[in-house]
Design a protein around this motif. Structure first.
Motif, mmCIF file in Angstrom:
data_model
loop_
_atom_site.group_PDB
_atom_site.id
_atom_site.type_symbol
_atom_site.label_atom_id
_atom_site.label_comp_id
_atom_site.label_asym_id
_atom_site.label_seq_id
_atom_site.Cartn_x
_atom_site.Cartn_y
_atom_site.Cartn_z
ATOM 1 N N PHE A 11 0.839 -1.193 0.000
ATOM 2 C CA PHE A 11 0.000 0.000 0.000
ATOM 3 C C PHE A 11 0.879 1.250 0.000
ATOM 4 C CE2 PHE A 11 -2.375 -3.237 2.366
ATOM 5 C CZ PHE A 11 -3.582 -3.256 1.679
ATOM 6 N N SER A 24 -6.054 -2.416 10.105
ATOM 7 C CA SER A 24 -7.243 -2.598 9.272
ATOM 8 C C SER A 24 -6.870 -3.056 7.862
ATOM 9 C CB SER A 24 -8.033 -1.288 9.196
ATOM 10 O OG SER A 24 -8.561 -0.946 10.458
ATOM 11 N N LEU A 25 -5.839 -2.460 7.294
ATOM 12 C CA LEU A 25 -5.412 -2.883 5.957
ATOM 13 C C LEU A 25 -4.947 -4.339 5.989
ATOM 14 C CD1 LEU A 25 -3.472 0.334 4.829
ATOM 15 C CD2 LEU A 25 -5.647 -0.504 3.884
ATOM 16 N N GLY A 38 -7.714 -6.698 6.010
ATOM 17 C CA GLY A 38 -8.229 -6.865 4.652
ATOM 18 C C GLY A 38 -7.410 -7.870 3.864
ATOM 19 N N LEU A 39 -6.086 -7.750 3.933
ATOM 20 C CA LEU A 39 -5.236 -8.718 3.222
ATOM 21 C C LEU A 39 -5.518 -10.136 3.727
ATOM 22 C CD1 LEU A 39 -1.734 -6.908 3.118
ATOM 23 C CD2 LEU A 39 -3.413 -7.132 1.261
ATOM 24 N N PHE A 80 -4.158 12.885 -7.659
ATOM 25 C CA PHE A 80 -3.159 12.620 -6.634
ATOM 26 C C PHE A 80 -1.779 12.808 -7.253
ATOM 27 C CE2 PHE A 80 -6.476 9.830 -4.546
ATOM 28 C CZ PHE A 80 -6.598 10.616 -3.399
ATOM 29 N N ARG A 125 -15.071 -15.030 -3.863
ATOM 30 C CA ARG A 125 -14.264 -13.884 -3.445
ATOM 31 C C ARG A 125 -15.116 -12.672 -3.084
ATOM 32 N NH1 ARG A 125 -10.890 -13.257 -8.731
ATOM 33 N NH2 ARG A 125 -13.069 -13.360 -9.402
ATOM 34 N N ALA A 164 -10.961 0.611 5.203
ATOM 35 C CA ALA A 164 -9.594 0.095 5.090
ATOM 36 C C ALA A 164 -9.629 -1.417 4.874
ATOM 37 C CB ALA A 164 -8.792 0.449 6.337
ATOM 38 N N LEU A 165 -10.532 -2.086 5.571
ATOM 39 C CA LEU A 165 -10.700 -3.532 5.385
ATOM 40 C C LEU A 165 -11.042 -3.835 3.932
ATOM 41 C CD1 LEU A 165 -11.136 -6.383 6.872
ATOM 42 C CD2 LEU A 165 -13.563 -5.785 6.824
ATOM 43 N N SER A 169 -10.429 -2.050 1.319
ATOM 44 C CA SER A 169 -9.269 -1.778 0.471
ATOM 45 C C SER A 169 -8.276 -2.940 0.539
ATOM 46 C CB SER A 169 -8.591 -0.474 0.912
ATOM 47 O OG SER A 169 -7.463 -0.212 0.115
ATOM 48 N N GLY A 170 -8.042 -3.433 1.727
ATOM 49 C CA GLY A 170 -7.110 -4.548 1.899
ATOM 50 C C GLY A 170 -7.604 -5.818 1.221
ATOM 51 N N ILE A 171 -8.881 -6.089 1.348
ATOM 52 C CA ILE A 171 -9.456 -7.268 0.692
ATOM 53 C C ILE A 171 -9.268 -7.160 -0.824
ATOM 54 C CG2 ILE A 171 -11.623 -8.474 0.166
ATOM 55 C CD1 ILE A 171 -12.564 -7.786 3.022
ATOM 56 N N ALA A 216 -7.061 -5.439 -2.384
ATOM 57 C CA ALA A 216 -5.633 -5.525 -2.715
ATOM 58 C C ALA A 216 -5.154 -6.967 -2.761
ATOM 59 C CB ALA A 216 -4.813 -4.741 -1.687
ATOM 60 N N ASN A 217 -5.854 -7.835 -2.062
ATOM 61 C CA ASN A 217 -5.450 -9.243 -2.055
ATOM 62 C C ASN A 217 -6.433 -10.109 -2.836
ATOM 63 O OD1 ASN A 217 -3.652 -11.266 -1.510
ATOM 64 N ND2 ASN A 217 -4.131 -11.460 0.669
ATOM 65 N N GLY A 218 -7.071 -9.512 -3.839
ATOM 66 C CA GLY A 218 -7.846 -10.321 -4.786
ATOM 67 C C GLY A 218 -9.292 -10.590 -4.438
ATOM 68 N N GLY A 219 -9.786 -10.051 -3.319
ATOM 69 C CA GLY A 219 -11.199 -10.226 -2.986
ATOM 70 C C GLY A 219 -12.068 -9.220 -3.722
ATOM 71 N N ASP A 273 -6.611 5.242 2.388
ATOM 72 C CA ASP A 273 -6.525 3.778 2.375
ATOM 73 C C ASP A 273 -7.036 3.215 1.048
ATOM 74 O OD1 ASP A 273 -5.611 3.892 4.969
ATOM 75 O OD2 ASP A 273 -7.551 3.548 5.886
ATOM 76 N N CYS A 288 -8.467 5.284 -2.154
ATOM 77 C CA CYS A 288 -8.317 5.915 -3.479
ATOM 78 C C CYS A 288 -6.868 6.157 -3.896
ATOM 79 C CB CYS A 288 -9.146 7.185 -3.566
ATOM 80 S SG CYS A 288 -10.919 6.841 -3.632
ATOM 81 N N ILE A 289 -5.998 6.540 -2.989
ATOM 82 C CA ILE A 289 -4.592 6.674 -3.383
ATOM 83 C C ILE A 289 -4.096 5.317 -3.875
ATOM 84 C CG2 ILE A 289 -2.245 6.942 -2.462
ATOM 85 C CD1 ILE A 289 -3.189 9.285 -0.833
ATOM 86 N N ASN A 290 -4.578 4.265 -3.237
ATOM 87 C CA ASN A 290 -4.145 2.921 -3.628
ATOM 88 C C ASN A 290 -4.964 2.352 -4.780
ATOM 89 O OD1 ASN A 290 -1.934 1.982 -1.670
ATOM 90 N ND2 ASN A 290 -3.418 2.990 -0.335
ATOM 91 N N ASN A 329 -7.694 0.797 -5.137
ATOM 92 C CA ASN A 329 -8.147 -0.592 -5.023
ATOM 93 C C ASN A 329 -9.629 -0.727 -5.374
ATOM 94 O OD1 ASN A 329 -5.707 -1.757 -4.295
ATOM 95 N ND2 ASN A 329 -5.954 -1.184 -2.151
#
Lengths: 586, 586
Positions: A110, A120-121, A124-125, A557, B298, B336-337, B339-341, B343-346, B367, B369-371, B373
């Motif tokens: 990230f 939290s991130l 999510g992973l 951004f 997913r 954030a959750l 976004s993390g999900i 990021a890991n394909g969910g 968490d 929009c910059i990323n 996801n």
């Protein structure tokens, strides 16, 4: 030298304990060499050298995924994941950003720059992994300073419920940027003093398993601890006790000063440039507020983890006594606290950077503005010329703050006007007042300004003219004046120049009057155009014959930009603006 | 009857223990009589009858100041502070709002409607008192469901540091709106089971003193506990164990259903209107997502304390299994959750009400929009026709969300388009996508819509015309169509009608083409104008001859309004709009 041969974590795994310790020494040397000439986050990275080596020794990045909170302490991670040249070769120092960045490396997951988000991130992973049926380790690395933020707590509380692999490394260096604040830190102290054995344990109270490592700068101890939790099937906290600034005397002694710094003399730790001695808005604000406090015991200054934002050095904090409160990194609490203080007769002034006020929109709206309490919020570095990392932009506070009802958001054009407005904000009891501190460097006009702003939304004509009216907001007032001068010199157009002063409302009477002898209104604002000030002017004139040109930053951004380039890309140079103006007038 | 004679807390203090218990019974009767015909928060108030009586018996409101978190449980407080008629006289039921309100009574200190704010606000009142040298008690009353929000934690952690009088009553009824989520709740359970004696104590870990009251619906026990902490010199938590819905069988049995409700039959607890059986976006979304989950493991639905927002009843939650996550009231974590999900394909879908998405601007920006996801966020009740309490307005999400770079915010006009967009959002992997669910009631068009929205910012002309172009966004598309029909019928103007679909960008090609045969562009949006969609259109056309009229809501905090009145006040009726249009064209 080992550091030069590390192209990926694979090489770290092949080193012996002794070699890993030599590597740690080399990394520390490289960090000090780079940071003393380049600037950056010093203390946080020096403290994390051993822990980062141990993480990469035990876990298999990038299959195992490490998420660094704030990610200002990820320099060692970068050195170990194929980016060592950016710390060894001066010409390549700027090849990497100061934060994790997926565009740089597959070991970064990230782009992160604000605090308290890692747990939290990482949750999510972990959830993504579980949905797909993966089995990698997910690791969040969070410093104790970040534990004060609400998002970290929400993450910790929810992590416990996941019941799956998740490792949370709490890097306890007994510090935030300044000293830590909040009751939690007593518990961390108790845990340190009992070698993690105290029965009352914040992390266990949240349902998390827990391991303590007292020797947080000892590679062998860290490797043993991380190995013991690798492939855990339950969320677990590994609380490691490290020393901020470890291995560099001046940084160990003066932890707050060496959190982040400009270039410094390696032998003495003294700043290399005279920068620190120049007058800045922070110090000026601190001194101003201290005077106000002496006159009125109800005045109280509030910061959220960054006392320096309003110049509250340890010395000033001592002088202010109970009239200064730092709440730690807890912007939401800061706003609600300010609202409560104002509701009970106090005179709160909450100072915050533009990039961090984003963290409390709901508190500004609900806790503060619906209740219309007279708190004062100076917003610092809300400007194109401020911090230029993508995670720390000061471009978005106008749309964020100015569209909240009841808020009075003021845009002073210079130092003198800023303090006139700040003084009024503290004295008045009718409105929540935010003040956009103009620009990054102090602008001195030498002029005198109104001391009363209670008649809202009255703009000031500073130069009466015709055909073109330039509404130049805040720090861009100087730009507007220069544009007017050039318009006159080159095109013979004697433009009207207006200082709007109020971001949150239109001076309809003045705008209406401009229709008589103006054909074009030009707006200038030091931030993103979308949702900002200029668009409201465009809406006002939409149904009339008046033409409007809005200048500001495009919604995007941007990252590590040169101010000049960004100005040009947004047609903010006077040559470009005059071209546009003449096109409209022709 | 005692309840009729209570004009202020003074009368409460004069009653005997026996009389106080009779009063509790009368209050419970009054609440049930009002709520069964009027609707409102049922369970939370029934559970707090005894505690509120005890608070007013012990403390001296309004000198002592009680702050109710969310304040949906303040009905009993209103009955005891001079507002009993609003609960006894049907014609006066609407004399009071559903939340605390300083304009109603000197016993109310804040207008509150969002959760987790009370401790921070109370800290502010306490600090204001200390600056002025006062000595009143400050009391925060917070339900356990609110403890999951980050702001509550920031408040608790900072309260400990204040070292001054502050009493935090934790109303533990073992429930949020639905069941509680987060590791903390295990600790509350342990504390209940050990009569507050467990060594591992969340509140003590935060540095707070602590008292437990197991009999949280027993007036004598509560009075004893509150009396023991009155005038405390240190922040202290009084953890009381109450029963949500206490004293009304159906509400005790079905706590989630009776958290808040429309009118119901007092004998059976069944809803009086057929409202609950009508098709709504919530249920439709839940069923749609369950289908998507079956097709793709997913896909995961996320809510933050309000599973009903996407129709996730207990039954649907069971069916979704690990593909549904409720994080409790923790909006920041939810984003954030997600976004993390992603990021890991969910394939995360986070459903949230417009009024609550305000609580996570920084997470949306940093968490997510910059990323960049690909999480999907349906935003519910972002409409003038939604909740109309000042604390729960759905008018501000467009300025909040649409000015964040990288975000794709879509505005479907009807049910069919909403699900077409939702389906695309889940399948695509390029963008964070938010979708503004159109209006409060389901709009059915029977039409078929595009299934691919990956070419961004392409508006749809649904009726080609000339002179006037109507850009009718989302739920206001119907209004735009009706306006066009009336323009044609009454003025002979055959207007172009456009469904913009994308809130976050301009279709510059189409806007440019309109210049050829249109003189006026009218924009309609179902929310506040400031910082919204229409202003961007006005900016676009600012330098041209095209006239623009923007319609939407004025920037203001409105409270308990009639939709019709608000539409009229904002010139949103077709008669008013045609008057304006003809004025511009003349």
């Amino acid at each position: 030298m080992y550091i030069e041969n590390i192209t990926s974590p694979r090489e770290v795994k092949q080193l012996s304990s002794e070699q890993l310790n030599l590597l740690a020494g080399e990394i520390r040397q490289a960090l000090l060499a780079k940071l003393s000439t380049h600037g950056g986050h010093i203390g946080p990275n020096l403290g994390m050298v051993e822990a980062t080596i141990a993480l990469h020794y035990v876990f298999d990045s990038p299959k195992d995924k490490i998420v660094y909170d704030v990610s200002h302490q990820s320099y060692v991670h970068k050195i170990l994941t194929g980016r060592n040249e950016a710390f060894l070769v001066p010409g390549k120092y700027d090849d990497v950003s100061g934060y994790t960045n997926p565009q740089e490396s597959e070991h970064d997951f990230f782009t992160i720059g604000h605090t308290s988000t890692s747990v939290s991130l990482a949750c999510g992973l972990a959830k993504g992994r579980d949905l797909k049926g993966g089995n990698e380790n997910i690791i969040a690395v969070i410093g104790d300073g970040s534990l004060s933020g609400g998002e970290a707590y929400e993450g910790l509380s929810n992590a416990a419920e996941m019941g799956t692999n998740l490792i949370i490394v709490v890097n306890d260096n007994e510090m935030s940027i300044a000293e830590n604040h909040g009751g939690l830190y007593q518990n961390l102290k108790t845990l340190r003093e009992t070698d993690g054995k105290a029965a009352c344990n914040f992390f266990r109270a949240l349902g998390l398993e827990y391991v303590y490592v007292g020797a947080g700068n000892d590679i062998d101890s860290l490797i043993a601890a991380f190995a013991s939790v690798k492939d855990t099937l339950k969320p677990i906290v590994v609380h490691i006790h490290t020393e901020k600034g470890k291995g560099y005397g001046p940084a160990e002694t003066n932890k707050e000063h060496f959190h982040w710094g400009m270039p410094f003399d390696l032998a003495t730790g003294s700043p290399k440039t005279g920068f620190d001695n120049e007058e800045d808005y922070c110090d000026l604000t601190g001194r101003f507020l201290l005077e106000e406090m002496r006159k009125d015991p109800r005045v109280v200054a509030i910061t959220s983890g960054t006392p320096a934002v309003m110049g509250f050095t340890p010395e000033l904090r001592k002088q202010a006594g109970r009239q200064f409160v730092d709440v730690g990194i807890a912007e939401e609490h800061a706003v609600a606290l300010a609202s409560g203080i104002a509701a009970n007769g106090g005179r709160p002034v909450y100072g915050v950077y533009s990039t961090f006020i984003q963290r409390c929109y709901d508190q500004l709206s609900q806790d503060l503005c619906i209740n219309n309490n007279p708190a004062v919020i100076p917003v610092f570095l809300g400007t194109i010329a401020g911090m230029n990392d993508v995670t720390h932009l000061g471009l978005f506070d106008i749309p964020l703050i100015s569209n909240i009802p009841n808020m009075v958001y003021l845009a002073p054009t210079c130092k003198e006007e800023y303090f006139a407005m700040l003084g009024w904000g503290i004295r008045q009891t009718e409105h929540p007042v935010a003040i956009r501190v103009p620009g990054a460097m102090v602008v001195e006009s030498g002029e005198t300004f109104d001391t009363d702003y209670s008649e809202l939304n009255r703009y000031k004509i500073t130069q009466a003219g015709e055909t073109v009216a330039i509404l130049a907001l805040g720090a861009f007032y100087t730009l507007g004046k220069a544009l007017a001068a050039k318009l006159e010199a080159e095109q013979g157009i004697h433009a009207t120049v207006i200082n709007p002063r109020y971001i949150t409302g239109l001076d309809e009477q003045m705008l209406e009057a401009l229709k008589a002898d103006h054909r074009l209104v030009v707006t200038l604002e030091d931030g993103v155009l979308d949702g900002g000030f200029g668009e409201k002017i465009a809406r006002y004139y939409g149904s009339s014959a008046m033409r409007v040109l809005n200048y500001g930053a495009r919604k995007e951004f941007v990252d590590r930009y040169a101010v000049e380039d960004l100005m040009k890309a947004n047609r903010l140079t006077d040559v470009q603006m005059i071209e546009d103006i003449m096109n409209v007038l022709k």
